[in-house]
Design an enzyme around this catalytic site. Structure first.
Site, PDB file in Angstrom:
ATOM      1  N   HIS A 100       0.810  -1.225   0.000  1.00  0.00           N
ATOM      2  CA  HIS A 100       0.000   0.000   0.000  1.00  0.00           C
ATOM      3  C   HIS A 100       0.841   1.272   0.000  1.00  0.00           C
ATOM      4  CE1 HIS A 100       0.565   1.397   4.197  1.00  0.00           C
ATOM      5  NE2 HIS A 100       0.859   0.137   4.418  1.00  0.00           N
ATOM      6  N   LYS A 149      -4.644 -13.969   9.707  1.00  0.00           N
ATOM      7  CA  LYS A 149      -5.132 -14.761  10.834  1.00  0.00           C
ATOM      8  C   LYS A 149      -5.907 -13.849  11.775  1.00  0.00           C
ATOM      9  CE  LYS A 149      -1.217 -17.987  10.666  1.00  0.00           C
ATOM     10  NZ  LYS A 149      -0.033 -18.517  11.379  1.00  0.00           N
ATOM     11  N   GLY A 155      -1.131 -21.986   9.896  1.00  0.00           N
ATOM     12  CA  GLY A 155      -0.127 -22.903  10.422  1.00  0.00           C
ATOM     13  C   GLY A 155       1.012 -22.183  11.111  1.00  0.00           C
ATOM     14  N   ALA A 173       7.679 -15.252   9.812  1.00  0.00           N
ATOM     15  CA  ALA A 173       8.115 -14.748   8.510  1.00  0.00           C
ATOM     16  C   ALA A 173       9.623 -14.873   8.302  1.00  0.00           C
ATOM     17  CB  ALA A 173       7.674 -13.294   8.348  1.00  0.00           C
ATOM     18  N   LYS A 219      -5.519 -18.923  18.409  1.00  0.00           N
ATOM     19  CA  LYS A 219      -4.214 -19.155  19.056  1.00  0.00           C
ATOM     20  C   LYS A 219      -3.588 -17.855  19.540  1.00  0.00           C
ATOM     21  CE  LYS A 219      -1.747 -17.635  15.354  1.00  0.00           C
ATOM     22  NZ  LYS A 219      -0.540 -16.797  15.242  1.00  0.00           N
ATOM     23  N   SER A 237       6.646 -14.059  18.434  1.00  0.00           N
ATOM     24  CA  SER A 237       5.210 -13.792  18.464  1.00  0.00           C
ATOM     25  C   SER A 237       4.927 -12.486  19.194  1.00  0.00           C
ATOM     26  CB  SER A 237       4.475 -14.931  19.173  1.00  0.00           C
ATOM     27  OG  SER A 237       3.165 -14.535  19.538  1.00  0.00           O
ATOM     28  N   VAL A 291       0.272  -4.557  14.991  1.00  0.00           N
ATOM     29  CA  VAL A 291      -1.064  -5.007  15.354  1.00  0.00           C
ATOM     30  C   VAL A 291      -0.974  -6.259  16.226  1.00  0.00           C
ATOM     31  CG1 VAL A 291      -3.256  -5.904  14.486  1.00  0.00           C
ATOM     32  CG2 VAL A 291      -2.095  -4.049  13.268  1.00  0.00           C
ATOM     33  N   GLU A 297      -3.177  -8.962  17.126  1.00  0.00           N
ATOM     34  CA  GLU A 297      -4.466  -9.519  16.705  1.00  0.00           C
ATOM     35  C   GLU A 297      -5.255 -10.085  17.883  1.00  0.00           C
ATOM     36  OE1 GLU A 297      -5.631  -9.348  13.696  1.00  0.00           O
ATOM     37  OE2 GLU A 297      -4.011  -9.395  12.216  1.00  0.00           O
TER      38      GLU A 297
END
EC number: 1.1.1.94
Length: 340
Positions: A36, A110, A139, A143, A195, A258, A283, A285
């Site tokens: 973007h 996700k 899964g 990255a 998760k 994470s 973000v 999530e």
């Protein structure tokens, strides 16, 4: 003007979108990546690398970049969406006028739709209609490791078996990426969304210094919560024992790559929720999904005690120690229940 014809268009030039584009290109596919921010995309064009998110990972020669969305969407019928769940709907709305008549949409996002808790498949169908084949990738994937070519396994579910098989062929690599096809479209989506919530809980537990035993117990109980809600919503329970369930849950709950886990650690260490979000900088999530999943639990009459206590911590400033004691007290009372 038309873009080069490719096997896949990737919408989203963050770390995960770029990693998936690199993986597809390494498999010998021509891939077009759109982001973007045209300045960011142009910088990647010049450097042949995403220095902002994946420094030192050089793009394969078959990875192309495009700043114009209408031009990008001429490149292929296969469109992979890799954006945060809170902008998923707006991105679909933006791409809809430019999609090819034979377009097929897959996402690696996700999460659930913010404020409604709807599955992303329902968001996609409302915006795009029911005629476009849809698929989801989920899964245990970070990255950086995917981009580095380290061994990884993912799950794919689709509304069309041909689309699922095509995606498996495009992505599967015997040296680094195992792709499992799953017919449980609902379960694969839910595993990837839920998760994140449990990962926040695992982070809080570790931030409190509760140790590995407590983390393992929380993951186990968390998997039970995910499975209960999934079954109530029509998912296949065995899905949650696979890559899109247990695999992703263990990864997200145990590794500091994470951001949901890191967010939880900060809260466990006494940092206020809003400050913790700012410290993460990306973000989280699981934060927004916690509120939405609790609504789903109420709608489907599913007991989700970990999610309930996390909601109280995140939205009502409940003391983290008190929340832990609430959970421990509940499990003592329910010790005769055989199903986790």
């Amino acid at each position: 003007m038309s873009a080069v014809i490719t096997s896949m268009i990737v919408i989203g030039a963050g770390s995960y979108g770029t990693a998936l584009a690199i993986t597809l290109a390494r498999n010998g596919n021509k891939v077009l990546l759109w982001g973007h921010d045209p300045v960011h995309v142009q910088a990647m064009k010049v450097a042949r690398c995403n220095h902002a998110f994946l420094p030192n990972v050089i793009f394969p020669s078959t990875l192309y970049l495009e700043t114009s969305l209408p031009v990008a969407l001429t490149a292929s019928r296969n469109v992979l969406i890799v954006v945060p769940s809170n902008v998923f709907g707006s991105v679909l709305t933006r791409i809809k006028p430019h999609l090819r008549p034979d377009a097929r949409i897959v996402w690696a996002t996700k999460g659930l739709e913010m404020n409604t808790g709807r599955l992303l498949q329902d968001v996609a169908r409302d915006i795009l209609g029911g005629h476009i084949p849809l698929a989801v990738i989920s899964g245990p994937t970070f990255a950086r490791e995917l981009a580095a070519g380290l061994p990884t396994a993912i799950a794919i579910a689709a509304t069309d078996v041909t689309f699922s098989a095509d995606l498996q062929q495009l992505l599967h690599c015997s040296k680094s990426l195992l792709v499992e096809c799953n017919i449980d479209f609902i379960g694969v989506q839910l595993g990837g969304a839920l998760k994140n919530i449990i990962a926040i809980g695992a982070g809080i537990s570790d931030g409190l210094g509760f140790g590995a035993n407590a983390r393992a117990a929380l993951i186990t109980r968390g998997l039970a919560e995910i499975s209960r809600l999934g079954k109530a919503m029509g998912a296949t329970p065995s899905t949650f024992m696979g890559m899109a369930g247990l695999g992703d849950l263990v990864l997200t709950c145990t590794d500091n790559q994470s951001r949901n886990r890191r967010f939880g650690i900060l809260i466990g260490q006494g940092i206020e929720v809003q400050t913790a979000q700012k410290n993460i900088g990306l973000v989280v999530e699981g934060y927004t999904n916690t509120k939405d999943v609790l609504k789903l639990a109420s709608r489907y009459r599913v007991v989700m005690p970990i999610t309930e206590q996390l909601y109280q911590i995140l939205y009502h400033n409940k003391n983290v120690y008190d929340a832990a004691l609430t959970l421990l007290g509940r499990y003592y009372k329910d010790k005769q229940i055989s199903y986790l």
